[in-house]
Design a protein around this motif. Structure first.
Motif, mmCIF file in Angstrom:
data_model
loop_
_atom_site.group_PDB
_atom_site.id
_atom_site.type_symbol
_atom_site.label_atom_id
_atom_site.label_comp_id
_atom_site.label_asym_id
_atom_site.label_seq_id
_atom_site.Cartn_x
_atom_site.Cartn_y
_atom_site.Cartn_z
ATOM 1 N N ASN A 118 34.164 39.102 48.184
ATOM 2 C CA ASN A 118 35.143 40.172 48.421
ATOM 3 C C ASN A 118 34.910 40.812 49.784
ATOM 4 O O ASN A 118 33.811 40.696 50.346
ATOM 5 N N ARG A 120 44.378 32.457 30.699
ATOM 6 C CA ARG A 120 45.484 32.096 31.603
ATOM 7 C C ARG A 120 45.869 30.626 31.497
ATOM 8 O O ARG A 120 47.055 30.281 31.624
ATOM 9 N N ALA A 154 34.579 45.032 40.900
ATOM 10 C CA ALA A 154 33.817 44.968 39.699
ATOM 11 C C ALA A 154 32.421 45.387 40.004
ATOM 12 O O ALA A 154 31.989 45.358 41.110
ATOM 13 N N PHE A 183 36.223 30.169 39.460
ATOM 14 C CA PHE A 183 35.178 30.359 40.481
ATOM 15 C C PHE A 183 34.035 31.194 39.906
ATOM 16 O O PHE A 183 33.722 32.295 40.378
ATOM 17 N N ASN A 229 26.649 40.311 45.381
ATOM 18 C CA ASN A 229 25.467 40.016 44.559
ATOM 19 C C ASN A 229 24.451 39.241 45.406
ATOM 20 O O ASN A 229 24.824 38.500 46.315
ATOM 21 N N ARG A 255 30.072 38.777 35.162
ATOM 22 C CA ARG A 255 31.198 38.142 35.852
ATOM 23 C C ARG A 255 31.493 36.785 35.219
ATOM 24 O O ARG A 255 32.639 36.464 34.909
ATOM 25 N N ARG A 258 40.330 29.645 47.381
ATOM 26 C CA ARG A 258 41.476 30.516 47.066
ATOM 27 C C ARG A 258 41.307 31.835 47.804
ATOM 28 O O ARG A 258 40.235 32.442 47.752
ATOM 29 N N SER A 311 39.881 38.682 48.845
ATOM 30 C CA SER A 311 38.790 37.818 48.395
ATOM 31 C C SER A 311 38.962 36.399 48.885
ATOM 32 O O SER A 311 40.068 35.947 49.183
ATOM 33 N N SER A 343 39.089 35.146 31.198
ATOM 34 C CA SER A 343 40.316 35.130 31.996
ATOM 35 C C SER A 343 40.839 33.705 32.139
ATOM 36 O O SER A 343 42.029 33.433 31.939
ATOM 37 N N ARG A 388 45.573 34.787 36.965
ATOM 38 C CA ARG A 388 44.233 35.335 36.854
ATOM 39 C C ARG A 388 44.328 36.808 36.444
ATOM 40 O O ARG A 388 45.236 37.512 36.894
ATOM 41 N N LEU A 442 28.451 45.914 37.862
ATOM 42 C CA LEU A 442 27.694 46.079 36.662
ATOM 43 C C LEU A 442 26.249 45.884 36.953
ATOM 44 O O LEU A 442 25.874 45.544 38.013
ATOM 45 N N TYR A 494 35.066 35.883 33.674
ATOM 46 C CA TYR A 494 35.899 34.861 34.317
ATOM 47 C C TYR A 494 36.271 33.783 33.300
ATOM 48 O O TYR A 494 37.377 33.246 33.325
HETATM 49 C C1 HEM Z 1 30.035 41.290 43.089
HETATM 50 C C2 HEM Z 1 31.104 41.575 42.391
HETATM 51 C C3 HEM Z 1 32.339 40.719 42.357
HETATM 52 C C4 HEM Z 1 32.854 39.876 43.274
HETATM 53 C C5 HEM Z 1 32.307 39.534 44.653
HETATM 54 C C6 HEM Z 1 34.051 39.312 42.700
HETATM 55 C C7 HEM Z 1 34.878 38.400 43.308
HETATM 56 C C8 HEM Z 1 35.974 37.820 42.739
HETATM 57 C C9 HEM Z 1 36.829 36.867 43.379
HETATM 58 C C10 HEM Z 1 36.624 36.317 44.766
HETATM 59 C C11 HEM Z 1 37.801 36.533 42.512
HETATM 60 C C12 HEM Z 1 38.968 35.596 42.767
HETATM 61 C C13 HEM Z 1 38.622 34.217 42.307
HETATM 62 C C14 HEM Z 1 39.781 33.318 42.566
HETATM 63 O O1 HEM Z 1 40.415 33.441 43.628
HETATM 64 O O2 HEM Z 1 40.052 32.476 41.703
HETATM 65 C C15 HEM Z 1 37.572 37.250 41.299
HETATM 66 C C16 HEM Z 1 38.326 37.114 40.171
HETATM 67 C C17 HEM Z 1 38.037 37.737 39.010
HETATM 68 N N1 HEM Z 1 37.099 38.736 38.837
HETATM 69 FE FE1 HEM Z 1 35.659 39.268 40.124
HETATM 70 N N2 HEM Z 1 34.220 39.811 41.454
HETATM 71 C C18 HEM Z 1 33.186 40.668 41.195
HETATM 72 C C19 HEM Z 1 32.960 41.345 40.046
HETATM 73 C C20 HEM Z 1 33.695 41.219 38.891
HETATM 74 C C21 HEM Z 1 33.379 41.857 37.628
HETATM 75 C C22 HEM Z 1 32.162 42.736 37.362
HETATM 76 C C23 HEM Z 1 34.324 41.489 36.745
HETATM 77 C C24 HEM Z 1 34.434 41.844 35.301
HETATM 78 C C25 HEM Z 1 33.401 41.919 34.526
HETATM 79 C C26 HEM Z 1 35.252 40.630 37.452
HETATM 80 C C27 HEM Z 1 36.359 40.032 36.896
HETATM 81 C C28 HEM Z 1 37.131 39.089 37.509
HETATM 82 C C29 HEM Z 1 38.137 38.292 36.826
HETATM 83 C C30 HEM Z 1 38.497 38.377 35.362
HETATM 84 C C31 HEM Z 1 38.694 37.424 37.763
HETATM 85 C C32 HEM Z 1 39.747 36.334 37.520
HETATM 86 C C33 HEM Z 1 38.990 35.024 37.177
HETATM 87 C C34 HEM Z 1 39.881 33.833 36.862
HETATM 88 O O3 HEM Z 1 40.807 33.933 36.024
HETATM 89 O O4 HEM Z 1 39.647 32.733 37.431
HETATM 90 N N3 HEM Z 1 34.840 40.493 38.745
HETATM 91 N N4 HEM Z 1 36.453 38.045 41.472
#
Ligand code: HEM
Length: 352
Positions: free
Chosen positions: A136, A338, A23, A307, A205, A327, A99, A118, A334, A61, A25, A331
Protein backbone atom coordinates in the motif's frame (compact mmCIF):
# COMPACT_ATOMS: atom_id res chain seq x y z
CA UNK A 1 10.19 16.92 -3.19
CA UNK A 2 8.45 19.07 -0.58
CA UNK A 3 4.67 19.09 -0.71
CA UNK A 4 2.25 21.70 0.65
CA UNK A 5 0.96 20.82 4.14
CA UNK A 6 -2.74 19.97 4.43
CA UNK A 7 -5.25 21.91 6.49
CA UNK A 8 -6.71 20.09 9.52
CA UNK A 9 -10.01 19.47 7.69
CA UNK A 10 -8.21 18.13 4.61
CA UNK A 11 -6.15 15.88 6.83
CA UNK A 12 -9.19 14.53 8.63
CA UNK A 13 -10.99 13.90 5.34
CA UNK A 14 -7.99 12.07 4.00
CA UNK A 15 -7.66 9.98 7.13
CA UNK A 16 -11.33 9.06 6.83
CA UNK A 17 -10.91 7.81 3.32
CA UNK A 18 -7.69 6.05 4.05
CA UNK A 19 -9.49 4.13 6.75
CA UNK A 20 -11.63 2.35 4.19
CA UNK A 21 -8.68 0.91 2.38
CA UNK A 22 -6.42 0.03 5.20
CA UNK A 23 -5.94 -2.67 7.64
CA UNK A 24 -4.07 -3.30 10.74
CA UNK A 25 -3.80 -5.75 13.46
CA UNK A 26 -1.54 -7.43 15.85
CA UNK A 27 -2.12 -8.89 19.26
CA UNK A 28 -1.42 -12.30 20.44
CA UNK A 29 -4.31 -14.27 19.04
CA UNK A 30 -4.08 -17.37 16.91
CA UNK A 31 -5.88 -16.45 13.73
CA UNK A 32 -5.39 -19.45 11.52
CA UNK A 33 -8.31 -21.34 13.05
CA UNK A 34 -10.69 -18.85 11.47
CA UNK A 35 -11.36 -16.67 14.49
CA UNK A 36 -9.54 -14.41 16.89
CA UNK A 37 -10.18 -12.96 20.28
CA UNK A 38 -12.67 -13.79 22.96
CA UNK A 39 -15.51 -12.02 21.15
CA UNK A 40 -14.91 -13.92 17.95
CA UNK A 41 -13.72 -11.23 15.62
CA UNK A 42 -13.70 -13.65 12.70
CA UNK A 43 -12.38 -12.98 9.20
CA UNK A 44 -15.98 -13.50 8.04
CA UNK A 45 -17.12 -10.69 10.34
CA UNK A 46 -14.44 -8.38 8.97
CA UNK A 47 -15.49 -9.13 5.38
CA UNK A 48 -19.18 -8.71 6.31
CA UNK A 49 -18.32 -5.31 7.76
CA UNK A 50 -16.48 -4.21 4.61
CA UNK A 51 -19.62 -5.16 2.69
CA UNK A 52 -21.95 -3.49 5.20
CA UNK A 53 -19.96 -0.23 4.88
CA UNK A 54 -19.74 -0.04 1.10
CA UNK A 55 -22.58 -2.23 -0.16
CA UNK A 56 -22.52 -5.59 -1.90
CA UNK A 57 -20.67 -5.78 -5.21
CA UNK A 58 -20.77 -9.38 -6.44
CA UNK A 59 -17.54 -10.71 -7.89
CA UNK A 60 -15.37 -7.87 -6.63
CA UNK A 61 -12.65 -7.98 -4.02
CA UNK A 62 -14.12 -7.05 -0.64
CA UNK A 63 -11.37 -4.49 -0.09
CA UNK A 64 -9.31 -2.74 -2.76
CA UNK A 65 -12.31 -3.47 -4.96
CA UNK A 66 -11.45 -1.09 -7.81
CA UNK A 67 -8.36 -2.00 -9.77
CA UNK A 68 -6.83 -3.42 -12.89
CA UNK A 69 -4.46 -6.22 -13.83
CA UNK A 70 -0.88 -5.63 -14.89
CA UNK A 71 2.00 -7.83 -15.97
CA UNK A 72 5.70 -7.67 -16.74
CA UNK A 73 9.00 -8.84 -15.27
CA UNK A 74 11.18 -8.39 -12.24
CA UNK A 75 14.83 -7.90 -13.21
CA UNK A 76 16.81 -8.97 -10.18
CA UNK A 77 20.29 -7.45 -9.98
CA UNK A 78 21.54 -10.02 -7.46
CA UNK A 79 22.20 -7.41 -4.74
CA UNK A 80 19.96 -9.21 -2.23
CA UNK A 81 21.13 -12.74 -3.05
CA UNK A 82 23.48 -12.68 -0.05
CA UNK A 83 20.58 -11.89 2.28
CA UNK A 84 18.04 -14.40 1.00
CA UNK A 85 18.29 -17.74 -0.75
CA UNK A 86 14.94 -17.11 -2.51
CA UNK A 87 15.45 -17.68 -6.24
CA UNK A 88 13.80 -14.38 -7.04
CA UNK A 89 16.85 -12.55 -5.63
CA UNK A 90 19.41 -14.36 -7.82
CA UNK A 91 20.41 -12.13 -10.75
CA UNK A 92 17.95 -12.76 -13.59
CA UNK A 93 14.44 -12.22 -14.83
CA UNK A 94 11.20 -13.41 -13.19
CA UNK A 95 7.73 -13.04 -14.77
CA UNK A 96 5.21 -10.99 -12.80
CA UNK A 97 1.42 -10.81 -12.65
CA UNK A 98 0.06 -7.90 -10.62
CA UNK A 99 -2.81 -5.65 -9.77
CA UNK A 100 -2.99 -1.89 -9.18
CA UNK A 101 -5.95 -0.74 -7.12
CA UNK A 102 -7.38 1.88 -4.81
CA UNK A 103 -8.35 1.11 -1.23
CA UNK A 104 -11.91 0.59 -0.10
CA UNK A 105 -14.73 -1.77 -0.91
CA UNK A 106 -16.59 0.23 -3.56
CA UNK A 107 -15.52 -0.66 -7.13
CA UNK A 108 -17.24 2.50 -8.45
CA UNK A 109 -15.53 4.97 -6.08
CA UNK A 110 -14.06 8.00 -7.87
CA UNK A 111 -10.27 7.54 -7.90
CA UNK A 112 -9.62 10.92 -6.30
CA UNK A 113 -11.84 10.06 -3.34
CA UNK A 114 -9.45 7.38 -2.06
CA UNK A 115 -5.90 8.42 -1.20
CA UNK A 116 -4.62 4.89 -0.54
CA UNK A 117 -3.46 2.92 -3.56
CA UNK A 118 -2.00 -0.52 -3.82
CA UNK A 119 0.22 -2.75 -5.88
CA UNK A 120 -0.04 -6.52 -5.52
CA UNK A 121 2.41 -8.87 -7.23
CA UNK A 122 2.93 -12.55 -7.92
CA UNK A 123 6.52 -13.41 -8.84
CA UNK A 124 7.01 -16.98 -10.03
CA UNK A 125 10.41 -18.42 -10.87
CA UNK A 126 11.03 -21.08 -13.53
CA UNK A 127 11.24 -23.79 -10.83
CA UNK A 128 7.81 -22.77 -9.46
CA UNK A 129 8.93 -20.82 -6.37
CA UNK A 130 6.28 -18.23 -5.73
CA UNK A 131 6.20 -14.91 -3.90
CA UNK A 132 2.98 -12.95 -3.51
CA UNK A 133 3.02 -9.53 -1.95
CA UNK A 134 0.44 -6.78 -1.45
CA UNK A 135 1.75 -3.27 -0.84
CA UNK A 136 0.00 0.00 0.00
CA UNK A 137 1.04 3.63 -0.39
CA UNK A 138 1.27 4.43 3.37
CA UNK A 139 4.48 3.14 4.97
CA UNK A 140 2.73 2.22 8.24
CA UNK A 141 -0.71 1.24 9.51
CA UNK A 142 -2.64 3.48 11.91
CA UNK A 143 -3.16 0.71 14.45
CA UNK A 144 -1.31 -2.35 15.66
CA UNK A 145 -4.03 -4.81 16.60
CA UNK A 146 -6.83 -6.53 14.71
CA UNK A 147 -9.30 -5.04 17.17
CA UNK A 148 -7.92 -1.60 16.34
CA UNK A 149 -8.27 -2.33 12.66
CA UNK A 150 -11.85 -3.44 13.12
CA UNK A 151 -12.60 -0.25 15.08
CA UNK A 152 -11.10 1.70 12.21
CA UNK A 153 -13.36 -0.03 9.69
CA UNK A 154 -16.40 0.70 11.89
CA UNK A 155 -15.35 4.34 12.36
CA UNK A 156 -14.98 4.72 8.59
CA UNK A 157 -18.54 3.68 7.77
CA UNK A 158 -20.03 6.33 5.48
CA UNK A 159 -22.79 8.47 7.01
CA UNK A 160 -25.87 7.95 4.77
CA UNK A 161 -26.57 11.70 4.92
CA UNK A 162 -23.21 12.77 3.47
CA UNK A 163 -21.75 9.62 1.90
CA UNK A 164 -18.62 10.30 3.97
CA UNK A 165 -17.43 9.01 7.33
CA UNK A 166 -18.63 10.99 10.33
CA UNK A 167 -15.69 13.30 11.23
CA UNK A 168 -16.49 13.21 14.96
CA UNK A 169 -16.42 9.43 14.98
CA UNK A 170 -13.11 9.42 13.17
CA UNK A 171 -11.64 12.00 15.54
CA UNK A 172 -12.67 9.77 18.42
CA UNK A 173 -11.10 6.75 16.75
CA UNK A 174 -7.75 8.48 16.20
CA UNK A 175 -7.82 9.99 19.69
CA UNK A 176 -8.26 6.51 21.12
CA UNK A 177 -5.30 5.23 19.06
CA UNK A 178 -2.16 7.28 19.75
CA UNK A 179 -0.15 4.61 17.93
CA UNK A 180 -1.63 6.12 14.74
CA UNK A 181 0.73 9.14 15.06
CA UNK A 182 3.18 8.03 12.34
CA UNK A 183 0.32 7.21 10.00
CA UNK A 184 -1.38 10.56 10.64
CA UNK A 185 1.89 12.36 9.96
CA UNK A 186 2.26 10.49 6.68
CA UNK A 187 -1.31 11.37 5.66
CA UNK A 188 -0.68 15.02 6.48
CA UNK A 189 2.60 15.27 4.57
CA UNK A 190 1.81 13.24 1.47
CA UNK A 191 -0.61 14.43 -1.13
CA UNK A 192 -1.61 11.60 -3.50
CA UNK A 193 0.16 11.60 -6.86
CA UNK A 194 -1.59 11.93 -10.22
CA UNK A 195 -0.83 8.37 -11.39
CA UNK A 196 -0.42 4.79 -10.30
CA UNK A 197 2.97 5.02 -12.05
CA UNK A 198 4.58 7.58 -9.74
CA UNK A 199 3.57 6.17 -6.34
CA UNK A 200 5.68 4.19 -3.85
CA UNK A 201 4.09 0.99 -2.56
CA UNK A 202 5.12 -0.37 0.88
CA UNK A 203 4.97 -3.84 2.41
CA UNK A 204 4.20 -2.22 5.82
CA UNK A 205 4.51 -5.61 7.53
CA UNK A 206 8.03 -6.88 8.20
CA UNK A 207 9.34 -10.20 6.90
CA UNK A 208 12.49 -12.22 7.55
CA UNK A 209 14.97 -12.90 4.78
CA UNK A 210 16.94 -16.12 5.27
CA UNK A 211 20.26 -16.75 3.54
CA UNK A 212 21.87 -20.02 2.40
CA UNK A 213 23.32 -20.62 5.88
CA UNK A 214 19.97 -20.11 7.61
CA UNK A 215 20.85 -16.67 8.93
CA UNK A 216 17.88 -14.31 9.13
CA UNK A 217 17.40 -10.58 8.81
CA UNK A 218 14.15 -8.60 9.20
CA UNK A 219 13.18 -6.34 6.32
CA UNK A 220 10.38 -4.22 4.99
CA UNK A 221 10.19 -3.65 1.25
CA UNK A 222 8.90 -0.99 -1.07
CA UNK A 223 8.47 -0.51 -4.80
CA UNK A 224 9.84 2.95 -5.55
CA UNK A 225 8.90 4.46 -8.92
CA UNK A 226 11.29 5.76 -11.57
CA UNK A 227 8.42 7.97 -12.77
CA UNK A 228 8.71 11.35 -10.98
CA UNK A 229 6.06 12.37 -8.45
CA UNK A 230 3.44 14.86 -9.59
CA UNK A 231 0.56 15.91 -7.36
CA UNK A 232 -3.02 15.17 -8.23
CA UNK A 233 -4.72 18.15 -9.87
CA UNK A 234 -7.25 18.40 -12.73
CA UNK A 235 -7.13 14.64 -13.39
CA UNK A 236 -9.64 14.25 -10.59
CA UNK A 237 -12.45 15.32 -12.95
CA UNK A 238 -12.26 11.84 -14.51
CA UNK A 239 -13.40 9.39 -11.86
CA UNK A 240 -11.37 6.60 -13.52
CA UNK A 241 -8.29 8.72 -14.24
CA UNK A 242 -5.88 6.21 -12.70
CA UNK A 243 -6.77 3.44 -15.16
CA UNK A 244 -6.99 5.79 -18.13
CA UNK A 245 -3.62 7.32 -17.26
CA UNK A 246 -2.02 3.89 -16.86
CA UNK A 247 -3.20 2.65 -20.27
CA UNK A 248 -1.96 5.84 -21.89
CA UNK A 249 1.45 5.62 -20.23
CA UNK A 250 1.85 1.97 -21.21
CA UNK A 251 1.15 2.83 -24.84
CA UNK A 252 4.27 5.01 -24.66
CA UNK A 253 6.41 2.33 -22.99
CA UNK A 254 6.98 0.19 -19.88
CA UNK A 255 6.87 1.58 -16.34
CA UNK A 256 9.57 0.86 -13.78
CA UNK A 257 9.93 0.63 -10.01
CA UNK A 258 12.87 -0.42 -7.82
CA UNK A 259 12.44 -3.07 -5.17
CA UNK A 260 14.08 -1.46 -2.14
CA UNK A 261 14.68 -3.60 0.96
CA UNK A 262 15.06 -1.76 4.26
CA UNK A 263 17.03 -3.74 6.84
CA UNK A 264 15.99 -3.72 10.49
CA UNK A 265 18.58 -3.35 13.22
CA UNK A 266 18.45 -4.80 16.72
CA UNK A 267 15.52 -3.29 18.60
CA UNK A 268 13.50 -2.28 15.53
CA UNK A 269 9.98 -3.70 15.96
CA UNK A 270 9.30 -6.42 13.40
CA UNK A 271 5.83 -7.23 14.73
CA UNK A 272 4.25 -3.76 14.89
CA UNK A 273 3.14 -2.32 11.52
CA UNK A 274 2.20 1.04 13.08
CA UNK A 275 5.79 1.69 14.11
CA UNK A 276 8.25 3.10 11.55
CA UNK A 277 11.95 2.26 11.60
CA UNK A 278 14.55 5.04 11.71
CA UNK A 279 15.14 6.65 8.32
CA UNK A 280 18.86 5.89 8.63
CA UNK A 281 18.39 2.12 8.14
CA UNK A 282 20.36 0.46 5.34
CA UNK A 283 18.49 0.17 2.05
CA UNK A 284 19.27 -2.28 -0.73
CA UNK A 285 18.02 -1.89 -4.30
CA UNK A 286 17.35 -5.52 -5.24
CA UNK A 287 16.22 -4.96 -8.82
CA UNK A 288 13.72 -3.40 -11.19
CA UNK A 289 10.05 -4.15 -11.66
CA UNK A 290 9.06 -3.54 -15.29
CA UNK A 291 5.34 -3.41 -16.02
CA UNK A 292 4.49 -3.38 -19.72
CA UNK A 293 0.90 -4.66 -19.97
CA UNK A 294 -2.43 -3.83 -18.33
CA UNK A 295 -5.84 -5.40 -18.68
CA UNK A 296 -9.26 -4.61 -17.18
CA UNK A 297 -9.63 -6.94 -14.23
CA UNK A 298 -12.63 -8.85 -15.56
CA UNK A 299 -10.29 -10.17 -18.28
CA UNK A 300 -6.85 -10.13 -16.70
CA UNK A 301 -4.80 -12.85 -15.03
CA UNK A 302 -4.98 -11.10 -11.66
CA UNK A 303 -8.74 -11.62 -11.40
CA UNK A 304 -8.56 -15.11 -9.96
CA UNK A 305 -5.44 -14.55 -7.88
CA UNK A 306 -5.47 -14.12 -4.14
CA UNK A 307 -2.48 -11.96 -3.20
CA UNK A 308 -2.16 -13.70 0.14
CA UNK A 309 0.91 -12.16 1.87
CA UNK A 310 1.82 -15.54 3.38
CA UNK A 311 2.53 -17.17 0.02
CA UNK A 312 6.29 -16.88 0.30
CA UNK A 313 9.24 -18.71 -1.29
CA UNK A 314 11.94 -20.51 0.66
CA UNK A 315 14.22 -17.68 1.82
CA UNK A 316 11.43 -15.24 2.80
CA UNK A 317 9.57 -15.92 6.05
CA UNK A 318 6.75 -14.12 7.85
CA UNK A 319 7.66 -12.01 10.88
CA UNK A 320 5.79 -12.49 14.14
CA UNK A 321 3.42 -9.66 13.14
CA UNK A 322 0.00 -11.31 13.64
CA UNK A 323 -1.53 -9.00 11.07
CA UNK A 324 -0.02 -11.21 8.43
CA UNK A 325 -2.04 -14.24 9.52
CA UNK A 326 -5.17 -12.11 9.86
CA UNK A 327 -4.69 -10.73 6.36
CA UNK A 328 -4.22 -14.21 4.99
CA UNK A 329 -7.45 -15.42 6.61
CA UNK A 330 -9.48 -12.38 5.48
CA UNK A 331 -8.17 -12.54 1.91
CA UNK A 332 -9.21 -16.21 1.73
CA UNK A 333 -12.77 -15.34 2.82
CA UNK A 334 -12.90 -12.47 0.31
CA UNK A 335 -11.47 -14.66 -2.46
CA UNK A 336 -13.86 -17.53 -1.79
CA UNK A 337 -16.84 -15.20 -1.61
CA UNK A 338 -16.04 -13.23 -4.75
CA UNK A 339 -15.16 -16.22 -6.92
CA UNK A 340 -18.42 -17.93 -5.89
CA UNK A 341 -20.30 -14.75 -6.84
CA UNK A 342 -18.91 -14.65 -10.38
CA UNK A 343 -16.98 -12.22 -12.57
CA UNK A 344 -16.77 -8.50 -11.72
CA UNK A 345 -19.13 -6.70 -14.08
CA UNK A 346 -17.59 -3.29 -14.78
CA UNK A 347 -14.43 -3.31 -16.90
CA UNK A 348 -13.04 -0.10 -15.42
CA UNK A 349 -10.28 1.36 -17.52
CA UNK A 350 -11.07 -0.80 -20.54
CA UNK A 351 -10.37 2.07 -22.91
CA UNK A 352 -7.80 4.81 -22.77
C1 HEM B 1 -0.06 -4.24 6.15
C2 HEM B 1 -1.35 -4.16 5.96
C3 HEM B 1 -2.03 -4.39 4.64
C4 HEM B 1 -1.58 -4.23 3.38
C5 HEM B 1 -0.21 -3.75 2.92
C6 HEM B 1 -2.66 -4.62 2.50
C7 HEM B 1 -2.61 -4.61 1.13
C8 HEM B 1 -3.61 -5.04 0.30
C9 HEM B 1 -3.56 -5.02 -1.13
C10 HEM B 1 -2.37 -4.58 -1.95
C11 HEM B 1 -4.72 -5.51 -1.59
C12 HEM B 1 -5.14 -5.64 -3.05
C13 HEM B 1 -4.82 -7.01 -3.55
C14 HEM B 1 -5.24 -7.11 -4.98
O1 HEM B 1 -5.05 -6.14 -5.73
O2 HEM B 1 -5.76 -8.17 -5.34
C15 HEM B 1 -5.53 -5.86 -0.47
C16 HEM B 1 -6.76 -6.45 -0.56
C17 HEM B 1 -7.46 -6.85 0.52
N1 HEM B 1 -7.17 -6.55 1.84
FE1 HEM B 1 -5.45 -5.80 2.55
N2 HEM B 1 -3.71 -5.02 3.25
C18 HEM B 1 -3.37 -4.91 4.57
C19 HEM B 1 -4.13 -5.24 5.63
C20 HEM B 1 -5.36 -5.85 5.58
C21 HEM B 1 -6.12 -6.31 6.72
C22 HEM B 1 -5.65 -6.25 8.17
C23 HEM B 1 -7.26 -6.84 6.26
C24 HEM B 1 -8.37 -7.48 7.03
C25 HEM B 1 -8.14 -8.25 8.05
C26 HEM B 1 -7.24 -6.70 4.82
C27 HEM B 1 -8.24 -7.13 3.97
C28 HEM B 1 -8.14 -7.15 2.61
C29 HEM B 1 -9.09 -7.83 1.74
C30 HEM B 1 -10.31 -8.60 2.18
C31 HEM B 1 -8.65 -7.66 0.42
C32 HEM B 1 -9.27 -8.25 -0.85
C33 HEM B 1 -8.59 -9.63 -1.10
C34 HEM B 1 -9.11 -10.38 -2.31
O3 HEM B 1 -10.34 -10.56 -2.47
O4 HEM B 1 -8.28 -10.86 -3.13
N3 HEM B 1 -6.08 -6.09 4.44
N4 HEM B 1 -4.83 -5.54 0.68
Amino acid sequence: MSRPPLSPSQTLGRLALIGLGLAALAGTFAYAGGWIGPDRLTPQRIIDTFEANAGSYPGYRKNHAKGLCVSGQFLSNGAAAGLSRAEVFAAGEVPVIGRLAIGGSNPYAPDASVPVRSLALQLRTASGQEWRTGMNTPPVLPVSTIEGFFEQVLASKPDPATGKPDPARLQAFFAAHPESAAFRQWAKDNKPSNSFANATYNSINAFRLVDGDGKGRYVRWAMEPETPYQPLAGEADDKDFLAHDLFQRLQRGPLRWHLVLTLAEAGDPSDDPSSPWPASRQRIDAGTLVLDQAQPEDQGACRDLNFDPLILPDGIEPSADPILAARSAAYAVSFNRRTREGVPSAPIGAHP
